[in-house]
Design a protein around this motif. Sequence first.
Motif, PDB file in Angstrom:
ATOM      1  N   LEU A   3      -2.890  11.311 -28.117  1.00 45.64           N
ATOM      2  CA  LEU A   3      -2.847  10.005 -27.478  1.00 45.64           C
ATOM      3  C   LEU A   3      -4.198   9.319 -27.630  1.00 45.64           C
ATOM      4  N   PRO A   4      -4.411   8.592 -28.726  1.00 46.97           N
ATOM      5  CA  PRO A   4      -5.694   7.922 -28.919  1.00 46.97           C
ATOM      6  C   PRO A   4      -5.858   6.761 -27.964  1.00 46.97           C
ATOM      7  N   VAL A   5      -7.106   6.449 -27.654  1.00 46.45           N
ATOM      8  CA  VAL A   5      -7.395   5.269 -26.850  1.00 46.45           C
ATOM      9  C   VAL A   5      -7.130   4.034 -27.698  1.00 46.45           C
ATOM     10  N   VAL A   6      -6.464   3.042 -27.119  1.00 47.94           N
ATOM     11  CA  VAL A   6      -6.094   1.841 -27.852  1.00 47.94           C
ATOM     12  C   VAL A   6      -7.103   0.742 -27.570  1.00 47.94           C
ATOM     13  N   ASP A   7      -7.661   0.145 -28.632  1.00 47.58           N
ATOM     14  CA  ASP A   7      -8.505  -1.023 -28.463  1.00 47.58           C
ATOM     15  C   ASP A   7      -7.613  -2.194 -28.097  1.00 47.58           C
ATOM     16  N   THR A   8      -7.966  -2.904 -27.041  1.00 49.76           N
ATOM     17  CA  THR A   8      -7.043  -3.854 -26.450  1.00 49.76           C
ATOM     18  C   THR A   8      -7.567  -5.283 -26.503  1.00 49.76           C
ATOM     19  N   PRO A   9      -6.955  -6.130 -27.330  1.00 47.61           N
ATOM     20  CA  PRO A   9      -7.242  -7.553 -27.223  1.00 47.61           C
ATOM     21  C   PRO A   9      -6.542  -8.107 -25.993  1.00 47.61           C
ATOM     22  N   PRO A  10      -6.926  -9.308 -25.525  1.00 48.74           N
ATOM     23  CA  PRO A  10      -6.242  -9.877 -24.361  1.00 48.74           C
ATOM     24  C   PRO A  10      -4.745 -10.028 -24.623  1.00 48.74           C
ATOM     25  N   HIS A  11      -3.924  -9.632 -23.687  1.00 51.96           N
ATOM     26  CA  HIS A  11      -2.475  -9.709 -23.827  1.00 51.96           C
ATOM     27  C   HIS A  11      -1.890 -10.489 -22.665  1.00 51.96           C
ATOM     28  N   CYS A  12      -0.742 -11.083 -22.920  1.00 53.18           N
ATOM     29  CA  CYS A  12       0.034 -11.671 -21.851  1.00 53.18           C
ATOM     30  C   CYS A  12       0.548 -10.548 -20.958  1.00 53.18           C
ATOM     31  N   LEU A  13       0.509 -10.757 -19.662  1.00 53.95           N
ATOM     32  CA  LEU A  13       0.946  -9.744 -18.704  1.00 53.95           C
ATOM     33  C   LEU A  13       2.202 -10.188 -17.954  1.00 53.95           C
ATOM     34  N   GLU A  14       3.018 -10.999 -18.608  1.00 47.80           N
ATOM     35  CA  GLU A  14       4.191 -11.553 -17.935  1.00 47.80           C
ATOM     36  C   GLU A  14       5.198 -10.496 -17.517  1.00 47.80           C
ATOM     37  N   ASP A  15       5.222  -9.334 -18.193  1.00 46.99           N
ATOM     38  CA  ASP A  15       6.191  -8.296 -17.834  1.00 46.99           C
ATOM     39  C   ASP A  15       5.576  -7.198 -16.978  1.00 46.99           C
ATOM     40  N   VAL A  16       4.355  -7.422 -16.467  1.00 41.81           N
ATOM     41  CA  VAL A  16       3.645  -6.462 -15.617  1.00 41.81           C
ATOM     42  C   VAL A  16       3.487  -7.051 -14.218  1.00 41.81           C
ATOM     43  N   ALA A  17       3.699  -6.234 -13.194  1.00 39.82           N
ATOM     44  CA  ALA A  17       3.428  -6.661 -11.825  1.00 39.82           C
ATOM     45  C   ALA A  17       2.685  -5.566 -11.091  1.00 39.82           C
ATOM     46  N   VAL A  18       1.665  -5.935 -10.361  1.00 37.00           N
ATOM     47  CA  VAL A  18       0.971  -5.004  -9.472  1.00 37.00           C
ATOM     48  C   VAL A  18       1.878  -4.742  -8.272  1.00 37.00           C
ATOM     49  N   LEU A  19       2.075  -3.470  -7.952  1.00 31.22           N
ATOM     50  CA  LEU A  19       2.915  -3.083  -6.817  1.00 31.22           C
ATOM     51  C   LEU A  19       2.031  -2.433  -5.758  1.00 31.22           C
ATOM     52  N   MET A  20       1.914  -3.112  -4.608  1.00 32.09           N
ATOM     53  CA  MET A  20       1.043  -2.621  -3.544  1.00 32.09           C
ATOM     54  C   MET A  20       1.795  -2.603  -2.212  1.00 32.09           C
ATOM     55  N   PRO A  21       2.100  -1.402  -1.692  1.00 32.45           N
ATOM     56  CA  PRO A  21       2.626  -1.327  -0.331  1.00 32.45           C
ATOM     57  C   PRO A  21       1.486  -1.531   0.656  1.00 32.45           C
ATOM     58  N   ALA A  22       1.777  -2.133   1.788  1.00 33.73           N
ATOM     59  CA  ALA A  22       0.714  -2.378   2.766  1.00 33.73           C
ATOM     60  C   ALA A  22       1.287  -2.292   4.170  1.00 33.73           C
ATOM     61  N   TYR A  23       0.515  -1.660   5.050  1.00 37.85           N
ATOM     62  CA  TYR A  23       0.863  -1.617   6.463  1.00 37.85           C
ATOM     63  C   TYR A  23      -0.385  -1.982   7.249  1.00 37.85           C
ATOM     64  N   ASN A  24      -0.399  -3.210   7.773  1.00 39.40           N
ATOM     65  CA  ASN A  24      -1.584  -3.780   8.417  1.00 39.40           C
ATOM     66  C   ASN A  24      -2.727  -3.823   7.394  1.00 39.40           C
ATOM     67  N   GLY A  25      -3.964  -3.897   7.821  1.00 41.82           N
ATOM     68  CA  GLY A  25      -5.086  -3.864   6.880  1.00 41.82           C
ATOM     69  C   GLY A  25      -5.187  -5.080   5.979  1.00 41.82           C
ATOM     70  N   GLN A  26      -5.085  -6.280   6.549  1.00 37.53           N
ATOM     71  CA  GLN A  26      -5.171  -7.496   5.733  1.00 37.53           C
ATOM     72  C   GLN A  26      -6.467  -7.565   4.933  1.00 37.53           C
ATOM     73  N   ALA A  27      -7.584  -7.179   5.537  1.00 32.10           N
ATOM     74  CA  ALA A  27      -8.871  -7.247   4.840  1.00 32.10           C
ATOM     75  C   ALA A  27      -8.884  -6.345   3.603  1.00 32.10           C
ATOM     76  N   ASP A  28      -8.270  -5.166   3.707  1.00 33.91           N
ATOM     77  CA  ASP A  28      -8.195  -4.261   2.560  1.00 33.91           C
ATOM     78  C   ASP A  28      -7.322  -4.843   1.457  1.00 33.91           C
ATOM     79  N   VAL A  29      -6.225  -5.483   1.836  1.00 34.56           N
ATOM     80  CA  VAL A  29      -5.361  -6.145   0.859  1.00 34.56           C
ATOM     81  C   VAL A  29      -6.149  -7.203   0.097  1.00 34.56           C
ATOM     82  N   ASP A  30      -6.891  -8.027   0.827  1.00 35.15           N
ATOM     83  CA  ASP A  30      -7.670  -9.097   0.201  1.00 35.15           C
ATOM     84  C   ASP A  30      -8.718  -8.532  -0.755  1.00 35.15           C
ATOM     85  N   LEU A  31      -9.428  -7.488  -0.334  1.00 32.57           N
ATOM     86  CA  LEU A  31     -10.475  -6.881  -1.156  1.00 32.57           C
ATOM     87  C   LEU A  31      -9.882  -6.314  -2.448  1.00 32.57           C
TER      88      LEU A  31
END
Length: 277
Positions: A3-31
């Motif tokens: 599994l070689p490391v891939v050199d990465t030019p800028p890509h569109c991220l339209e099919d990627v989403a960050v998934l973050m569960p959160a329970y309270n901790g608004q300041a941590d979410v913002d950070l």
Amino acid sequence: MTLPVVDTPPHCLEDVAVLMPAYNGQADVDLTLASFNESALVHVLIVDDGSTPPIVAPTLANMRIEVLRMPKNGGIERALQTGIEALAQRGFRYAARIDAGDRSVPQRLAKQRAFMEAHPQVAALGMWTQVITRAGAPLFMLTPPAEPAAIRRLRFFRSCLAHPSMMLRIDAVRAVGNYRARYPSAEDLDLFVRLMERYDCANLPELGLYYELNEGGISATKRRRQVLSTLRLQLRYFNVANPYDWFGLAKNLLHLITPYRALQRVKRSLLAPRASH
């Protein structure tokens, strides 16, 4: 499989989403969300697991954030399961995990997406992780193996996949049954073991995440439940021909009787960088 490391030019991220569960901790979410630095628009789904008051999406440049509110607090396992299904319904192909309080390195998402596009058999891709204090001071580095074969061999002996650093192929996660609550506080290992039965899991051997060691987090406050769930998983998938499964079983039995703070002191002493002479 190499599994070689891939050199990465800028890509569109339209099919990627960050998934973050959160329970309270608004300041941590913002950070955490403010730490993302990508060349393309970043999509985020926050699963608010019954927070009081409810989590509010911060206003950040180059970021489109949706908050999905659970009717009541049901635990991280159900929050993640709901998040994966919601992202699938919205047409996303990849879910990039992170937890509130952690920080991303620049271009993490682009690098992981490029690698997974180049390696379609890889269903879950992690990165090396710098463990830090609540104040941001470095404690130690987690540098797990990159190769799928090594990860399979060591999966019960050491932590090979840092959950908040992972990018997941959504269709693969759903194909093996999604996150589930059968192994409380070990939902990540449960998912990874099932993925490894049909796909590969790998790591990019470079820093991708700053992981906040929170004494109030799951590993600390629900540690006994986590260790018991891990032991159940080890017995369910135990391979008698793999010596590391035996070592892992002994290690987790030791964890069951050793105080959490004592374990953290040992880990810090073993993994903390040594001063040069």
